[in-house]
Design an enzyme around this catalytic site. Sequence first.
Site, mmCIF file in Angstrom:
data_model
loop_
_atom_site.group_PDB
_atom_site.id
_atom_site.type_symbol
_atom_site.label_atom_id
_atom_site.label_comp_id
_atom_site.label_asym_id
_atom_site.label_seq_id
_atom_site.Cartn_x
_atom_site.Cartn_y
_atom_site.Cartn_z
ATOM 1 N N LYS A 167 -28.896 -27.776 -139.014
ATOM 2 C CA LYS A 167 -29.171 -29.298 -138.652
ATOM 3 C C LYS A 167 -29.910 -29.784 -139.922
ATOM 4 O O LYS A 167 -29.460 -30.754 -140.381
ATOM 5 C CB LYS A 167 -30.252 -29.552 -137.853
ATOM 6 C CG LYS A 167 -29.467 -28.905 -136.398
ATOM 7 C CD LYS A 167 -30.506 -29.081 -135.389
ATOM 8 C CE LYS A 167 -31.724 -28.537 -135.212
ATOM 9 N NZ LYS A 167 -31.518 -26.770 -135.205
ATOM 10 N N ASP B 280 -31.022 -22.962 -135.119
ATOM 11 C CA ASP B 280 -30.469 -22.461 -136.301
ATOM 12 C C ASP B 280 -28.833 -22.834 -136.925
ATOM 13 O O ASP B 280 -28.210 -21.926 -137.213
ATOM 14 C CB ASP B 280 -30.659 -20.878 -136.384
ATOM 15 C CG ASP B 280 -31.954 -20.272 -136.060
ATOM 16 O OD1 ASP B 280 -32.861 -21.009 -136.399
ATOM 17 O OD2 ASP B 280 -32.348 -19.564 -135.305
ATOM 18 N N GLN C 104 -35.042 -26.818 -132.979
ATOM 19 C CA GLN C 104 -34.580 -25.976 -131.882
ATOM 20 C C GLN C 104 -33.059 -26.722 -131.533
ATOM 21 O O GLN C 104 -32.365 -27.362 -132.252
ATOM 22 C CB GLN C 104 -35.391 -25.964 -130.744
ATOM 23 C CG GLN C 104 -36.576 -25.138 -130.959
ATOM 24 C CD GLN C 104 -37.691 -25.890 -131.546
ATOM 25 O OE1 GLN C 104 -38.128 -26.923 -131.194
ATOM 26 N NE2 GLN C 104 -38.171 -25.325 -132.869
ATOM 27 N N GLY D 76 -37.519 -24.303 -138.381
ATOM 28 C CA GLY D 76 -37.494 -23.944 -139.590
ATOM 29 C C GLY D 76 -36.333 -24.321 -140.434
ATOM 30 O O GLY D 76 -35.216 -23.955 -140.061
ATOM 31 N N HIS D 77 -36.294 -25.212 -141.527
ATOM 32 C CA HIS D 77 -35.304 -25.624 -142.132
ATOM 33 C C HIS D 77 -35.442 -25.370 -143.370
ATOM 34 O O HIS D 77 -36.395 -25.414 -144.197
ATOM 35 C CB HIS D 77 -35.557 -27.216 -141.868
ATOM 36 C CG HIS D 77 -35.158 -27.931 -140.652
ATOM 37 N ND1 HIS D 77 -35.506 -29.302 -140.504
ATOM 38 C CD2 HIS D 77 -34.536 -27.102 -139.580
ATOM 39 C CE1 HIS D 77 -34.981 -29.550 -139.156
ATOM 40 N NE2 HIS D 77 -34.554 -28.326 -138.637
#
Length: 430
Positions: free
Chosen positions: A16, A13, A223, A40-41
């Site tokens: 990225k 988180d 991650q 999750g992006h």
Amino acid sequence: MPGTVIVGTQWGDEGKGRFTDYLAKESSLVVRYQGGHNAGHTLVVDGVVFALQLVPSGVLYEHVTPVIGNGVVVDPAVLVEELDMLEHKGVDTSRVLLSGNAHLIMPYHQELDRVTERFLGKNRLGTTKRGIGPAYADKALRVGLRVQDLLDPKIFREKLELALREKNGVLAKVYNRLPLDADEIVERYLGLVPRLEPHIADTVHLVHEALDAGQHVLFEGAQATYLDLDHGTYPFVTSSNPIAGGVCTGAGVGPRAIDRVIGVVKAYVTRVGSGPFPTELPEGDPVGEVLVARGNEFGTNTGRRRRPGWLDAVMLRHAVALNTCSELAITKLDVLSGLDEVKVCVAYEGEDGARYEHVPYHQSVLHKVRPVYETLPGWHREIDDAAQLGDLPLEARNYVRFLEDAAGVPVTFVSVGPSREQTVVLPRAA
Ligand code: IMP
């Protein structure tokens, strides 16, 4: 060899996705090399929010081929749903490629993730319950099903029935759950084949072709360093290798294919799930509350509140070494605006009073260390419209310099807001 890796230096988180998105502009391939839909992006482009879990961030550029590499574990239904969502928002997904060697997340993986977490009670890992750990475990046990198995119904059923024999035994006898039905799974998974087949490819070959042709390939980590199975805060980690070295196995390239490693550092630290966190701010701490509220620190994926803390330069230095980061990208610097002072952990103090400049390898020590802070003056002015380094208040620039000195590598990007445009590119980011 123009291969670039984007890797998180904390517990995930870090933001990225926005740098992948930024660098995808100059890339022909953007390759995911590990993890699954536990990631999750969130990308914000022209006010439209894209929440991606499996598809690499580069999908939003027409010239990019987004690749889901062999090291990723894939829930095919989630992938199809994500492709549909993108199409619905007007994004062409025909270029998305999926490695035939990637392993499938099966319904029993998700079920086992849920029941084992429950079984662990207060020792639970706090997983995303997406079946990630059980899917990688089956890969290592050599009983996993791969994407290519979807293309051969006979093989798919054979492998599934073999796996189910053991999984149903465990689910029923150990966890008192109902057994899963092979016919139902076959129907559900093979029903997705017409939608997935055009995307399935020999992605390793494609990556090599692109690199050989001198094209730019971007490897997108999910991650982060301290969730790495080997180098993270085990057992409170994910089941893959997010560190830059994971690119080699997860995308099928050698280390010499990589010439740039960008370590993404959030201006403070957060962690979701269980596990040690030396600079964690206690619940109710006013600064922690500010970080969570201003930084919107809730999981994109699971909605869980992230645990907040000050930046930890001890972990950062180690992350730079583990990934051979050539540079750093700082995110969410704007979240710190308004604080009177900003702290950075520069060392740890052990229970016995010993000072640690490095991350102690023994978890019993790490669990009990106290952070030694250096306090820097904060800044009060909002910085979300900064376009270059000179637009930042002196105190914010000093904070960036401080991190640079602590890490021993240059900072090349600083993000000052959620939008693609709110990125300060430092002159040395050639
Ligand atoms: P798993 O990857 O679902 O097995 O979860 C293992 C650990 O990694 C848990 O502490 C999760 O909260 C954490 N984790 C997994 N994916 C992410 C992510 O994308 N961001 C932050 N933490 C994650």
